[in-house]
Design an enzyme around this catalytic site. Structure first.
Site, PDB file in Angstrom:
ATOM      1  CG  HIS A 108     -12.813   3.281  -2.514  1.00 34.09           C
ATOM      2  ND1 HIS A 108     -11.613   3.864  -2.850  1.00 34.09           N
ATOM      3  CD2 HIS A 108     -13.233   2.631  -3.622  1.00 34.09           C
ATOM      4  CE1 HIS A 108     -11.325   3.600  -4.105  1.00 34.09           C
ATOM      5  NE2 HIS A 108     -12.293   2.836  -4.608  1.00 34.09           N
ATOM      6  CG  HIS A 110     -16.213  -0.815  -4.894  1.00 30.55           C
ATOM      7  ND1 HIS A 110     -16.717   0.080  -5.801  1.00 30.55           N
ATOM      8  CD2 HIS A 110     -14.859  -0.669  -4.931  1.00 30.55           C
ATOM      9  CE1 HIS A 110     -15.715   0.754  -6.362  1.00 30.55           C
ATOM     10  NE2 HIS A 110     -14.578   0.312  -5.853  1.00 30.55           N
TER      11      HIS A 110
HETATM   12  P1  5GP Z   1     -12.104   2.377  -7.647  1.00 28.90           P
HETATM   13  O1  5GP Z   1     -12.059   2.192  -9.145  1.00 28.90           O
HETATM   14  O2  5GP Z   1     -11.058   3.363  -7.188  1.00 28.90           O
HETATM   15  O3  5GP Z   1     -12.086   1.099  -6.880  1.00 28.90           O
HETATM   16  O4  5GP Z   1     -13.519   2.978  -7.344  1.00 28.90           O
HETATM   17  C1  5GP Z   1     -13.794   4.340  -7.327  1.00 28.90           C
HETATM   18  C2  5GP Z   1     -15.294   4.467  -7.297  1.00 28.90           C
HETATM   19  O5  5GP Z   1     -15.615   5.769  -6.890  1.00 28.90           O
HETATM   20  C3  5GP Z   1     -15.977   4.241  -8.655  1.00 28.90           C
HETATM   21  O6  5GP Z   1     -16.927   3.190  -8.533  1.00 28.90           O
HETATM   22  C4  5GP Z   1     -16.635   5.581  -8.955  1.00 28.90           C
HETATM   23  O7  5GP Z   1     -17.881   5.446  -9.591  1.00 28.90           O
HETATM   24  C5  5GP Z   1     -16.747   6.196  -7.582  1.00 28.90           C
HETATM   25  N1  5GP Z   1     -16.694   7.647  -7.552  1.00 28.90           N
HETATM   26  C6  5GP Z   1     -15.805   8.446  -8.186  1.00 28.90           C
HETATM   27  N2  5GP Z   1     -16.025   9.737  -7.904  1.00 28.90           N
HETATM   28  C7  5GP Z   1     -17.106   9.756  -7.056  1.00 28.90           C
HETATM   29  C8  5GP Z   1     -17.806  10.819  -6.409  1.00 28.90           C
HETATM   30  O8  5GP Z   1     -17.491  12.001  -6.539  1.00 28.90           O
HETATM   31  N3  5GP Z   1     -18.849  10.467  -5.599  1.00 28.90           N
HETATM   32  C9  5GP Z   1     -19.212   9.157  -5.420  1.00 28.90           C
HETATM   33  N4  5GP Z   1     -20.257   8.918  -4.603  1.00 28.90           N
HETATM   34  N5  5GP Z   1     -18.563   8.130  -6.010  1.00 28.90           N
HETATM   35  C10 5GP Z   1     -17.519   8.434  -6.821  1.00 28.90           C
END
Ligand code: 5GP
Length: 122
Positions: A108, A110
């Site tokens: 993903h 951001h």
């Molecule tokens: P990472 O830390 O893996 O780069 O980012 C994961 C992101 O996914 C975090 O910013 C978190 O807030 C978001 N996130 C986690 N679970 C969900 C969800 O169920 N729905 C959405 N829309 N975002 C999520």
């Protein structure tokens, strides 16, 4: 990468969003990617752009995924335009692996904007 505590990428919440199994406000979509808002926004604009094809993270992409990699970047820019922050600027972040701070094991990007962002990250 040690992933014993993580589900396979096809079982994550993002995989279910990509398969349209979870009701989601779609900000942008094409044949390769889909974008939606982060549930815990870290800026006035905080969207996520994911591939429809399950991929664990940036480090798992291969040369076969060139078009997909491009689609993630182009989709990120399109989301910024649609959310009104293309003029003021954005930051696109791809956390990969544990030191990268990745918490969801499904690729993903951001897309952050709407306020000045500091550098370096923590
Ligand atoms: P990472 O830390 O893996 O780069 O980012 C994961 C992101 O996914 C975090 O910013 C978190 O807030 C978001 N996130 C986690 N679970 C969900 C969800 O169920 N729905 C959405 N829309 N975002 C999520």
């Amino acid at each position: 990468m040690p992933d014993q505590n993580n589900p396979p990428d096809g079982d994550t919440i993002f995989a279910r969003i990509a398969r349209k199994e979870v009701p989601t406000e779609v900000l942008y979509e094409d044949d390769l990617v889909i974008a939606f808002r982060d549930v815990n926004p870290q800026a006035p604009v905080h969207a996520l752009v994911i591939p429809k094809k399950p991929v664990r993270n940036l480090l798992a992409l291969t040369v076969e995924d060139r078009e997909l990699a491009g689609a993630i970047l182009l989709g990120s820019a399109e989301v910024a335009r649609r959310l009104g922050v293309a003029e003021t600027g954005i930051r696109v972040v791809l956390n990969a692996g544990s030191d990268g701070g990745q918490t969801v094991p499904y690729l993903h990007a951001h897309v952050l904007g709407g306020r000045p962002l500091t550098w370096p990250p923590g």
